[in-house]
Design an enzyme around this catalytic site. Structure first.
Site, PDB file in Angstrom:
ATOM      1  N   ILE A  56     -25.102 -46.459  35.719  1.00 37.58           N
ATOM      2  CA  ILE A  56     -25.552 -47.732  35.162  1.00 37.58           C
ATOM      3  C   ILE A  56     -25.139 -48.835  36.116  1.00 37.58           C
ATOM      4  O   ILE A  56     -23.979 -48.911  36.521  1.00 37.58           O
ATOM      5  CB  ILE A  56     -24.952 -47.974  33.759  1.00 37.58           C
ATOM      6  CG1 ILE A  56     -25.389 -46.855  32.812  1.00 37.58           C
ATOM      7  CG2 ILE A  56     -25.351 -49.352  33.221  1.00 37.58           C
ATOM      8  CD1 ILE A  56     -24.747 -46.898  31.449  1.00 37.58           C
ATOM      9  N   GLY A  57     -26.084 -49.663  36.463  1.00 41.43           N
ATOM     10  CA  GLY A  57     -25.821 -50.819  37.311  1.00 41.43           C
ATOM     11  C   GLY A  57     -26.662 -51.977  36.821  1.00 41.43           C
ATOM     12  O   GLY A  57     -27.885 -51.890  36.789  1.00 41.43           O
ATOM     13  N   ALA A  70     -29.961 -44.922  35.537  1.00 40.24           N
ATOM     14  CA  ALA A  70     -30.675 -43.749  36.046  1.00 40.24           C
ATOM     15  C   ALA A  70     -30.041 -42.503  35.458  1.00 40.24           C
ATOM     16  O   ALA A  70     -28.813 -42.367  35.467  1.00 40.24           O
ATOM     17  CB  ALA A  70     -30.604 -43.703  37.569  1.00 40.24           C
ATOM     18  N   CYS A  86     -20.107 -44.105  43.477  1.00 35.43           N
ATOM     19  CA  CYS A  86     -19.521 -45.115  42.583  1.00 35.43           C
ATOM     20  C   CYS A  86     -18.022 -45.287  42.813  1.00 35.43           C
ATOM     21  O   CYS A  86     -17.304 -45.750  41.928  1.00 35.43           O
ATOM     22  CB  CYS A  86     -19.808 -44.784  41.122  1.00 35.43           C
ATOM     23  SG  CYS A  86     -21.566 -44.625  40.746  1.00 35.43           S
TER      24      CYS A  86
END
Length: 171
Positions: A56-57, A70, A86
């Site tokens: 998650i971004g 994604a 990450c």
């Protein structure tokens, strides 16, 4: 998934928003294939065991969200072995197809016999069976629809399929 939301209508709290997106993915994976995904305290994303299956971004400007998440359904994870994804050195990246295949013999908690997921109209029309476990396209389709379904539940919104309007005539 690339949700664009005005957090003023929800909570103006980025941690809440990230945890809510994680919840969408956790529920979608359960709905799609009966696998219990989870969070790991202090790390953003969704995990099955110690493998990250969703990243998650987000970007937020004036409380409007951009970017998103994604889910690794059938992505080639080999390139991730050459980096520290990450910034997390002691965990690995996984994909759902591989974990389902391993889970059938290694004890990943799942109930993958016959799962259904609602499409956006609430109808149960996307199905996947154990015999299709290696069919990435079928699983991707189911997870996609489950993500949309669970997003609408978690964020309490009704999502509709946009219609394409034809050209506007001046006559």
């Amino acid at each position: 998934m690339y949700p664009i939301l005005n957090l003023r209508f929800y909570k103006m709290d980025l941690h809440w928003y990230l945890r809510s997106l994680e919840e969408v993915v956790i529920r979608a994976i359960w709905s799609a294939c009966g696998v219990r995904a989870s969070r790991i305290d202090g790390l953003t994303g969704v995990w099955i065991g110690d493998q990250k299956v969703a990243a998650i971004g987000v970007r937020v400007s004036r409380w409007i969200t951009y970017h998103g998440l994604a889910v690794n359904v059938d992505v080639d994870i080999a390139p991730f072995k050459n980096i520290v994804p990450c910034g997390i050195a002691n965990k690995s990246v996984g994909n759902i197809i591989s974990l389902l295949e391993l889970g059938l013999t290694s004890g990943i908690q799942h109930e993958f016999s016959h799962q259904q997921c609602r499409d956006t109209s609430g109808n149960y029309s996307f199905e996947i069976e154990t015999s299709k476990i290696n069919d990435a396209k079928a699983l991707l389709k189911v997870i996609h629809h489950c993500l949309v379904d669970e997003f609408s539940k978690v964020f309490e919104v009704e999502l509709v399929v946009p219609t394409l309007a034809g050209p506007v005539s001046s006559s």
